[in-house]
Design a protein around this motif. Structure first.
Motif, PDB file in Angstrom:
ATOM      1  N   PHE A   1      97.676 -36.826   9.092  1.00  0.00           N
ATOM      2  CA  PHE A   1      97.180 -36.313  10.365  1.00  0.00           C
ATOM      3  C   PHE A   1      96.505 -37.411  11.185  1.00  0.00           C
ATOM      4  CE2 PHE A   1      97.731 -32.075   8.503  1.00  0.00           C
ATOM      5  CZ  PHE A   1      98.199 -31.369   9.601  1.00  0.00           C
ATOM      6  N   THR A   2      95.815 -38.334  10.517  1.00  0.00           N
ATOM      7  CA  THR A   2      95.251 -39.462  11.277  1.00  0.00           C
ATOM      8  C   THR A   2      96.367 -40.326  11.861  1.00  0.00           C
ATOM      9  OG1 THR A   2      95.083 -40.876   9.300  1.00  0.00           O
ATOM     10  CG2 THR A   2      93.158 -39.545   9.866  1.00  0.00           C
ATOM     11  N   LEU A   3      97.495 -40.408  11.158  1.00  0.00           N
ATOM     12  CA  LEU A   3      98.644 -41.134  11.680  1.00  0.00           C
ATOM     13  C   LEU A   3      99.116 -40.523  12.996  1.00  0.00           C
ATOM     14  CD1 LEU A   3     101.118 -43.010  11.556  1.00  0.00           C
ATOM     15  CD2 LEU A   3     102.165 -41.394   9.958  1.00  0.00           C
ATOM     16  N   ILE A   4      99.262 -39.197  13.024  1.00  0.00           N
ATOM     17  CA  ILE A   4      99.660 -38.510  14.265  1.00  0.00           C
ATOM     18  C   ILE A   4      98.650 -38.786  15.363  1.00  0.00           C
ATOM     19  CG2 ILE A   4     100.025 -36.241  15.316  1.00  0.00           C
ATOM     20  CD1 ILE A   4     100.978 -35.271  12.550  1.00  0.00           C
ATOM     21  N   SER A   5      97.383 -38.713  15.013  1.00  0.00           N
ATOM     22  CA  SER A   5      96.327 -38.912  16.006  1.00  0.00           C
ATOM     23  C   SER A   5      96.381 -40.301  16.619  1.00  0.00           C
ATOM     24  CB  SER A   5      94.961 -38.679  15.347  1.00  0.00           C
ATOM     25  OG  SER A   5      93.916 -38.970  16.241  1.00  0.00           O
ATOM     26  N   HIS A   6      96.560 -41.312  15.805  1.00  0.00           N
ATOM     27  CA  HIS A   6      96.486 -42.684  16.315  1.00  0.00           C
ATOM     28  C   HIS A   6      97.771 -43.140  16.980  1.00  0.00           C
ATOM     29  CE1 HIS A   6      92.514 -44.117  14.638  1.00  0.00           C
ATOM     30  NE2 HIS A   6      92.603 -42.859  14.238  1.00  0.00           N
ATOM     31  N   ILE A   7      98.865 -42.408  16.786  1.00  0.00           N
ATOM     32  CA  ILE A   7     100.048 -42.659  17.598  1.00  0.00           C
ATOM     33  C   ILE A   7      99.700 -42.418  19.069  1.00  0.00           C
ATOM     34  CG2 ILE A   7     102.355 -41.800  18.167  1.00  0.00           C
ATOM     35  CD1 ILE A   7     102.378 -43.496  15.711  1.00  0.00           C
ATOM     36  N   GLY A   8      98.770 -41.494  19.304  1.00  0.00           N
ATOM     37  CA  GLY A   8      98.333 -41.201  20.666  1.00  0.00           C
ATOM     38  C   GLY A   8      97.774 -42.410  21.389  1.00  0.00           C
ATOM     39  N   TYR A   9      97.096 -43.303  20.667  1.00  0.00           N
ATOM     40  CA  TYR A   9      96.578 -44.523  21.302  1.00  0.00           C
ATOM     41  C   TYR A   9      97.718 -45.369  21.860  1.00  0.00           C
ATOM     42  CZ  TYR A   9      91.832 -43.872  19.447  1.00  0.00           C
ATOM     43  OH  TYR A   9      90.575 -43.389  19.184  1.00  0.00           O
ATOM     44  N   MET A  10      98.795 -45.481  21.098  1.00  0.00           N
ATOM     45  CA  MET A  10      99.918 -46.307  21.544  1.00  0.00           C
ATOM     46  C   MET A  10     100.610 -45.687  22.761  1.00  0.00           C
ATOM     47  SD  MET A  10     101.284 -46.856  17.662  1.00  0.00           S
ATOM     48  CE  MET A  10     100.025 -46.677  16.386  1.00  0.00           C
ATOM     49  N   VAL A  11     100.780 -44.353  22.715  1.00  0.00           N
ATOM     50  CA  VAL A  11     101.392 -43.659  23.853  1.00  0.00           C
ATOM     51  C   VAL A  11     100.484 -43.758  25.080  1.00  0.00           C
ATOM     52  CG1 VAL A  11     102.319 -41.449  24.664  1.00  0.00           C
ATOM     53  CG2 VAL A  11     102.618 -42.123  22.282  1.00  0.00           C
ATOM     54  N   PHE A  12      99.175 -43.809  24.877  1.00  0.00           N
ATOM     55  CA  PHE A  12      98.210 -44.013  25.958  1.00  0.00           C
ATOM     56  C   PHE A  12      98.539 -45.292  26.724  1.00  0.00           C
ATOM     57  CE2 PHE A  12      93.426 -45.070  26.737  1.00  0.00           C
ATOM     58  CZ  PHE A  12      93.587 -44.846  28.101  1.00  0.00           C
ATOM     59  N   GLY A  13      98.738 -46.387  26.003  1.00  0.00           N
ATOM     60  CA  GLY A  13      99.061 -47.651  26.655  1.00  0.00           C
ATOM     61  C   GLY A  13     100.404 -47.623  27.357  1.00  0.00           C
ATOM     62  N   ILE A  14     101.398 -46.954  26.738  1.00  0.00           N
ATOM     63  CA  ILE A  14     102.717 -46.851  27.364  1.00  0.00           C
ATOM     64  C   ILE A  14     102.628 -46.024  28.642  1.00  0.00           C
ATOM     65  CG2 ILE A  14     105.078 -46.013  27.061  1.00  0.00           C
ATOM     66  CD1 ILE A  14     104.713 -46.511  24.042  1.00  0.00           C
ATOM     67  N   GLY A  15     101.827 -44.964  28.608  1.00  0.00           N
ATOM     68  CA  GLY A  15     101.674 -44.112  29.792  1.00  0.00           C
ATOM     69  C   GLY A  15     101.008 -44.821  30.957  1.00  0.00           C
TER      70      GLY A  15
ATOM     71  N   ALA B   1     105.013 -31.738  13.723  1.00  0.00           N
ATOM     72  CA  ALA B   1     104.648 -30.821  12.641  1.00  0.00           C
ATOM     73  C   ALA B   1     105.365 -31.147  11.337  1.00  0.00           C
ATOM     74  CB  ALA B   1     104.952 -29.381  13.066  1.00  0.00           C
ATOM     75  N   TRP B   2     106.487 -31.842  11.416  1.00  0.00           N
ATOM     76  CA  TRP B   2     107.261 -32.154  10.218  1.00  0.00           C
ATOM     77  C   TRP B   2     106.595 -33.202   9.338  1.00  0.00           C
ATOM     78  CZ3 TRP B   2     108.602 -37.242   9.718  1.00  0.00           C
ATOM     79  CH2 TRP B   2     108.552 -38.017  10.875  1.00  0.00           C
ATOM     80  N   LEU B   3     105.781 -34.084   9.926  1.00  0.00           N
ATOM     81  CA  LEU B   3     105.307 -35.259   9.189  1.00  0.00           C
ATOM     82  C   LEU B   3     104.351 -34.929   8.039  1.00  0.00           C
ATOM     83  CD1 LEU B   3     104.499 -38.711  10.661  1.00  0.00           C
ATOM     84  CD2 LEU B   3     102.904 -37.680   9.064  1.00  0.00           C
ATOM     85  N   PRO B   4     103.287 -34.115   8.238  1.00  0.00           N
ATOM     86  CA  PRO B   4     102.353 -33.885   7.119  1.00  0.00           C
ATOM     87  C   PRO B   4     102.988 -33.202   5.918  1.00  0.00           C
ATOM     88  CG  PRO B   4     101.376 -33.227   9.218  1.00  0.00           C
ATOM     89  CD  PRO B   4     102.832 -33.456   9.475  1.00  0.00           C
ATOM     90  N   ASP B   5     104.105 -32.511   6.113  1.00  0.00           N
ATOM     91  CA  ASP B   5     104.770 -31.848   5.001  1.00  0.00           C
ATOM     92  C   ASP B   5     105.826 -32.720   4.344  1.00  0.00           C
ATOM     93  OD1 ASP B   5     103.323 -29.471   5.302  1.00  0.00           O
ATOM     94  OD2 ASP B   5     104.692 -28.741   6.838  1.00  0.00           O
ATOM     95  N   SER B   6     106.279 -33.771   5.021  1.00  0.00           N
ATOM     96  CA  SER B   6     107.368 -34.600   4.502  1.00  0.00           C
ATOM     97  C   SER B   6     106.876 -35.816   3.740  1.00  0.00           C
ATOM     98  CB  SER B   6     108.274 -35.048   5.663  1.00  0.00           C
ATOM     99  OG  SER B   6     108.866 -33.948   6.303  1.00  0.00           O
TER     100      SER B   6
END
Length: 562
Positions: free
Chosen positions: A303-317, A230-235
């Motif tokens: 917000f797209t940055l937060i969303s696409h971090i999910g792709y990377m965590v997908f591969g790690i998972g 939640a901190w990222l879009p405001d910072s």
């Protein structure tokens, strides 16, 4: 060759001293030092990446063996990350030089920009090369100190508030990190990665799971994964364009890199894999839904940055060779493309006076080069073939299909939905900012954009702008800059625009952005396209990197050899 390993950290730190000594009295020398050092870091990083393909390289500073000495290690993953990050930081530096010279920012804040930026580069390199948890923590703190300086350049109200939020969150994650390091050392007697890889097997499941959960929390905050994003879009959006670009492109990927390193080297077996997959899915969906709801370009990209971090965590998972390899490909792609999009956002702000999409338009006709610079990375991040975004997403989805579990199939569906919604968001930006006709409220060339000091000033500016609306020339006549009751020019909408200057001062909009800024942005576009041209070699390198990470033996033997 091992002697080159510390140089990506040491050179920027040495250049920082020279840059501080030069100050504003020797501006050209300061710029030369920054560009020369980052160019040297690029060359060294490429050499390390090529050399590491034959096996990891390591250096024990002071010739002290683990666990007493500081160990720096360059393997395939860290070499690749160093190369991409150094190329991107060099391009962003050139962009910032163009912006500073165009705005005639010769004041003290800009003199501080170069040392802070070089320290940030050193911190990033330190995290990629760190061979133990303590020096990984040191790299994080180096980045934190420099990040706060860069976020708050100029001392404007919005930047101070955003920087304060960023520091509070970062300090919280640092506290958790320190506790995790203390528990690790108490349980094993070391914080060296190679030694920990051997000693964690002898610990109880509860202790290792606790340490793993704490480290994932720390790295999740750095990477901005849901629910700690939640901190990222405001910072980020309030910072100068080059600062936002390098933060969005690189700093979040440092967290992803740390996840890759620790999950494969320290915690094999994928005990928390299902949790990571759930977090990845939540980050994808919630992040992209947040982007759909935005009308400000910088917040939308955040917000797209937060969303696409999910792709990377997908591969790690997934934690297999295909998943890890796909995650590395997507990290490399996303560093470059996300940086490019934020650089383009800075150019759009400079031309239109704002990043508010409802007040932009007509750029496809009025700024065709700027439109092209946006269109290419936008299609790339949306995953349109044959761009690298499509290649990375396809690799991750294939890995999910090969995994065959129910949760993996759900992630494949979530990835597809996220990609479609990303395309929707990109089309929305294109239609509003580029394709439609220029709206009446868009800033004319020569409009002076004022900085936001506080909400009260913004409200006063809005009232002043309303009083001067009737003075604006009719369409087709000469552009008249709105002014307040003291004759000071304000931006469209009454000054509701954060200044685009690096130091936070007012700047003048222009239909022709500085060539240096355009050239730097074009360089990052070309870098993103090169991943498509070199897709075969890149995929092969990341596959070997994934195999090396999962094998663990080459890394451990290199660090612990006599």
């Amino acid at each position: 060759m091992n002697a080159l390993v510390p140089l990506p950290v040491l050179l920027p730190l040495f250049a920082t001293g020279l840059s501080l000594a030069a100050g504003i009295r020797l501006k050209r020398f300061q710029r030369f030092i920054s560009v020369a050092v980052l160019t040297a870091v690029v060359v060294i990083s490429v050499v390390l990446m090529i050399a590491a393909d034959d096996g990891p390289l390591s250096v024990h500073l002071g010739d002290f063996a683990p666990p007493l000495g500081i160990t720096l290690v360059a393997d395939r993953l860290s070499g690749l990350m160093l190369t991409v990050s150094s190329l991107v930081t060099l391009c962003v530096l050139v962009y910032s030089l163009g912006q500073g010279m165009a705005d005639k920012d010769d004041e003290t804040p800009l003199a501080v920009f170069h040392p802070a930026y070089l320290i940030l580069v050193a911190g990033i390199a330190c995290t990629f090369l760190a061979g133990d948890l303590m020096n990984l923590f040191v790299g994080f703190e180096i980045m934190l100190v420099s990040s706060f300086v860069l976020l708050t350049l100029g001392g404007t109200g919005p930047r101070i508030r955003a920087g304060s939020t960023y520091v509070i969150i970062s300090l919280l994650s640092s506290m958790i990190f320190l506790v995790a390091i203390a528990i690790t050392y108490a349980a094993t007697g070391t914080v060296n990665f190679a030694q920990l890889a051997e000693r964690f097997d002898g610990l109880s499941l509860g202790v290792t799971t606790l340490i793993q959960a704490m480290l994932l929390t720390v790295f999740g905050i750095k990477a901005a994964v849901f629910p700690v994003a939640a901190w990222l879009p405001d910072s980020y959006p309030t910072a100068p364009a080059p600062v936002t670009a390098v933060f969005a492109g690189l700093l979040t990927k440092v967290g992803v890199y740390c996840m890759l390193r620790t999950e494969t080297l320290l915690f094999p077996g994928n005990r928390l894999g299902n949790l990571l997959l759930v977090v990845a899915l939540a980050s994808m969906i919630i992040g992209i839904l947040g982007a759909v709801a935005q009308t400000d370009l910088k917040r939308l990209l955040s917000f797209t940055l937060i969303s696409h971090i999910g792709y990377m965590v997908f591969g790690i998972g997934l934690a297999d060779r295909a998943g890890i390899g796909g995650a590395i490909v997507y990290v490399v792609h996303h560093i470059t493309v996300q940086t490019t999009l934020f650089l383009v956002a800075g150019l759009i702000e400079r031309r239109g006076g704002t990043t508010e999409l409802t007040r932009l338009g007509g750029m496809a006709r009025g700024a065709p080069l700027l439109s092209l610079l946006f269109f290419v990375p936008a299609m790339n991040i949306a995953g349109i073939p044959p761009f690298s975004g499509f290649i990375g997403k396809l690799a991750l989805m294939r890995a999910g299909v090969d995994n065959g579990s129910v949760l993996a199939w759900v992630l494949v569906g979530g990835s597809t939905l996220t990609s479609l919604l990303t395309l929707y968001v990109i089309v929305k930006v294109w239609n509003l900012a580029f394709w439609r006709s220029e709206p009446p409220g868009q800033a004319a060339e020569g409009t002076v954009m004022e900085s936001q000091e506080d909400d009260a000033d913004d409200a006063d500016d809005a009232d002043d702008a309303d009083d001067t609306d009737d003075d604006v020339a009719d369409e087709g006549g000469p552009a008249v800059t709105p002014q307040d009751d003291q004759g000071i020019p304000v931006g469209p909408g009454g000054g509701q625009v954060v200044a685009t200057s690096i130091t936070g001062k007012a700047v003048t909009t222009t239909k022709r952005p500085p060539r240096t800024m355009l050239a730097a942005t074009a360089a990052t576009v070309v870098l993103g396209l090169s991943y498509t041209v070199l897709a075969g070699p890149l995929a092969a390198y990341t596959d070997r990197s994934a195999q090396e990470l999962l094998t663990r033996t080459p890394y451990i033997e290199e660090v612990l050899r006599p």
